[in-house]
Scaffold this motif. Sequence first.
Motif, mmCIF file in Angstrom:
data_model
loop_
_atom_site.group_PDB
_atom_site.id
_atom_site.type_symbol
_atom_site.label_atom_id
_atom_site.label_comp_id
_atom_site.label_asym_id
_atom_site.label_seq_id
_atom_site.Cartn_x
_atom_site.Cartn_y
_atom_site.Cartn_z
ATOM 1 N N PHE A 198 0.892 -1.155 -0.142
ATOM 2 C CA PHE A 198 -0.068 -0.045 0.088
ATOM 3 C C PHE A 198 0.909 1.328 0.016
ATOM 4 C CE2 PHE A 198 -3.432 2.986 1.730
ATOM 5 C CZ PHE A 198 -4.462 2.549 0.838
ATOM 6 N N ILE A 199 2.063 1.201 0.797
ATOM 7 C CA ILE A 199 2.905 2.292 0.813
ATOM 8 C C ILE A 199 3.582 2.514 -0.534
ATOM 9 C CG2 ILE A 199 5.101 3.132 1.479
ATOM 10 C CD1 ILE A 199 4.463 1.874 4.289
ATOM 11 N N VAL A 200 3.928 1.473 -1.285
ATOM 12 C CA VAL A 200 4.239 1.642 -2.411
ATOM 13 C C VAL A 200 3.425 2.266 -3.601
ATOM 14 C CG1 VAL A 200 5.312 0.151 -4.521
ATOM 15 C CG2 VAL A 200 6.221 -0.119 -2.224
ATOM 16 N N ASP A 201 2.202 1.784 -3.474
ATOM 17 C CA ASP A 201 1.084 2.173 -4.533
ATOM 18 C C ASP A 201 0.393 3.540 -4.041
ATOM 19 O OD1 ASP A 201 1.456 -0.122 -5.811
ATOM 20 O OD2 ASP A 201 -0.535 -1.171 -4.519
ATOM 21 N N ASN A 202 0.747 4.070 -2.841
ATOM 22 C CA ASN A 202 0.140 5.332 -2.429
ATOM 23 C C ASN A 202 1.220 6.102 -1.442
ATOM 24 O OD1 ASN A 202 -2.926 4.717 -2.868
ATOM 25 N ND2 ASN A 202 -2.033 2.935 -2.165
ATOM 26 N N PRO A 203 2.270 6.531 -2.264
ATOM 27 C CA PRO A 203 3.457 7.168 -1.538
ATOM 28 C C PRO A 203 3.083 8.458 -0.698
ATOM 29 C CG PRO A 203 3.863 7.143 -3.677
ATOM 30 C CD PRO A 203 2.675 6.176 -3.621
ATOM 31 N N ALA A 204 2.216 9.348 -1.786
ATOM 32 C CA ALA A 204 2.023 10.534 -1.426
ATOM 33 C C ALA A 204 0.902 10.499 -0.249
ATOM 34 C CB ALA A 204 1.246 11.360 -2.424
ATOM 35 N N THR A 205 0.270 9.876 -0.090
ATOM 36 C CA THR A 205 -0.919 9.578 0.945
ATOM 37 C C THR A 205 0.037 9.224 2.145
ATOM 38 O OG1 THR A 205 -2.344 8.856 -0.500
ATOM 39 C CG2 THR A 205 -3.103 8.757 1.808
ATOM 40 N N TRP A 206 0.933 8.368 2.296
ATOM 41 C CA TRP A 206 1.599 7.912 3.279
ATOM 42 C C TRP A 206 2.457 9.163 3.822
ATOM 43 C CZ3 TRP A 206 2.681 4.326 6.847
ATOM 44 C CH2 TRP A 206 3.670 4.517 7.491
ATOM 45 N N LYS A 207 3.176 9.903 2.893
ATOM 46 C CA LYS A 207 3.906 11.177 3.268
ATOM 47 C C LYS A 207 2.932 12.282 3.957
ATOM 48 C CE LYS A 207 7.211 10.888 -0.580
ATOM 49 N NZ LYS A 207 7.409 11.776 -1.721
ATOM 50 N N ARG A 208 1.751 12.216 3.540
ATOM 51 C CA ARG A 208 0.957 13.238 3.977
ATOM 52 C C ARG A 208 0.419 12.773 5.569
ATOM 53 N NH1 ARG A 208 -1.591 13.722 -1.008
ATOM 54 N NH2 ARG A 208 -3.429 12.214 -0.469
ATOM 55 N N THR A 222 -3.810 13.665 21.291
ATOM 56 C CA THR A 222 -2.571 12.983 20.691
ATOM 57 C C THR A 222 -3.374 12.044 19.605
ATOM 58 O OG1 THR A 222 -1.467 13.533 22.564
ATOM 59 C CG2 THR A 222 -0.688 11.306 21.171
ATOM 60 N N PHE A 223 -4.630 11.492 20.047
ATOM 61 C CA PHE A 223 -5.151 10.179 19.141
ATOM 62 C C PHE A 223 -5.559 11.104 17.807
ATOM 63 C CE2 PHE A 223 -6.940 7.132 22.283
ATOM 64 C CZ PHE A 223 -5.636 7.044 22.928
ATOM 65 N N LYS A 224 -5.982 12.331 17.942
ATOM 66 C CA LYS A 224 -6.325 13.089 16.632
ATOM 67 C C LYS A 224 -5.210 13.282 15.768
ATOM 68 C CE LYS A 224 -10.178 15.909 18.399
ATOM 69 N NZ LYS A 224 -10.523 17.240 19.021
ATOM 70 N N LYS A 225 -3.997 13.535 16.255
ATOM 71 C CA LYS A 225 -2.585 13.772 15.680
ATOM 72 C C LYS A 225 -2.225 12.254 14.767
ATOM 73 C CE LYS A 225 -0.936 17.611 18.460
ATOM 74 N NZ LYS A 225 -2.176 17.766 19.299
ATOM 75 N N VAL A 226 -2.524 11.362 15.689
ATOM 76 C CA VAL A 226 -1.901 9.895 15.216
ATOM 77 C C VAL A 226 -3.122 9.233 14.199
ATOM 78 C CG1 VAL A 226 -2.794 8.345 16.807
ATOM 79 C CG2 VAL A 226 -0.531 8.047 15.866
ATOM 80 N N SER A 227 -4.321 9.810 14.210
ATOM 81 C CA SER A 227 -5.289 9.356 13.478
ATOM 82 C C SER A 227 -5.013 9.259 11.820
ATOM 83 C CB SER A 227 -6.751 9.962 13.569
ATOM 84 O OG SER A 227 -6.649 11.357 13.258
ATOM 85 N N PRO A 228 -4.267 9.962 11.280
ATOM 86 C CA PRO A 228 -3.986 10.093 9.792
ATOM 87 C C PRO A 228 -3.168 8.528 9.554
ATOM 88 C CG PRO A 228 -3.609 12.258 10.516
ATOM 89 C CD PRO A 228 -3.722 11.465 11.726
ATOM 90 N N LEU A 229 -2.259 8.242 10.582
ATOM 91 C CA LEU A 229 -1.429 6.942 10.452
ATOM 92 C C LEU A 229 -2.459 6.038 10.576
ATOM 93 C CD1 LEU A 229 0.949 5.081 10.046
ATOM 94 C CD2 LEU A 229 1.132 5.566 12.693
ATOM 95 N N ILE A 230 -3.578 5.727 11.638
ATOM 96 C CA ILE A 230 -4.343 4.898 11.768
ATOM 97 C C ILE A 230 -5.278 4.687 10.576
ATOM 98 C CG2 ILE A 230 -6.258 4.145 13.283
ATOM 99 C CD1 ILE A 230 -3.579 4.308 14.781
ATOM 100 N N ASP A 231 -5.772 5.488 9.909
ATOM 101 C CA ASP A 231 -6.492 5.665 8.807
ATOM 102 C C ASP A 231 -5.805 5.111 7.720
ATOM 103 O OD1 ASP A 231 -8.311 6.167 6.959
ATOM 104 O OD2 ASP A 231 -8.442 8.440 6.963
ATOM 105 N N TYR A 232 -4.462 5.527 7.445
ATOM 106 C CA TYR A 232 -4.003 4.861 6.439
ATOM 107 C C TYR A 232 -3.573 3.485 6.578
ATOM 108 C CZ TYR A 232 -0.074 4.475 2.853
ATOM 109 O OH TYR A 232 0.466 4.177 1.628
#
Length: 228
Positions: free
Chosen positions: A136-146, A209-219
Amino acid sequence: MPKTYFTPDTFRFLTALDRHNSREWFHAHKDDYERHVREPFLQLITDLQAPLAKISAHYRADPRKNGGSLFRIFRDTRFSNNKLPYKPWQGSRFFHERRHEIPAPSFYLHIQPGDCFAGGGMWHPESDALKHIREFIVDNPATWKRATQGKAFREHLQMGGESLSRPPRGYEATHELIDDLKRKDFVASAYFTEELACSDELLPWTVSTFKKVSPLIDYLCAAQELEF
């Protein structure tokens, strides 16, 4: 109204448990564990239900005494060289509603003398889940960076866990995200002091803190084809 949960007695108990880690000592001080550690943590989990639901309707803060978000204080010593019966810390996991169907990331909160932190992600994902994340990281690198390089993430969280010493099989060493592809754990956390743990800032700080880490959880949810 602002509310406090833990007190210096919480940390005194955990420090003493670390020093006197035996069934006899714990049974003699079980009331202290209930009063200063377990009950306030269960109340905190209860109070996290509503704010967590606003972050994601698919995650649960479960305040049951057994089988909920709170980890057991008892260690599983069957397959460990460490035969001490108790953990000198108390942790809680806030899990996805479909965790029994599909490996899922979690939010996490940890209380321990000198080592308090909150965050989330996937710790030691099994091989299939790990393969999905890397693909998923290879296929979606820009989203991982965000998800992992945004301002709030960079300023408040740090990635942790173990990594391979070499690129995983099938991935080029020159890939722009090779350091992330080498990860065996996909977790991020923020540390906090015992003073904060004992203050009425603990609940809002944890929610923030949970809000800040939520983009990683979402990904990570997307990598496992889970709703967030």
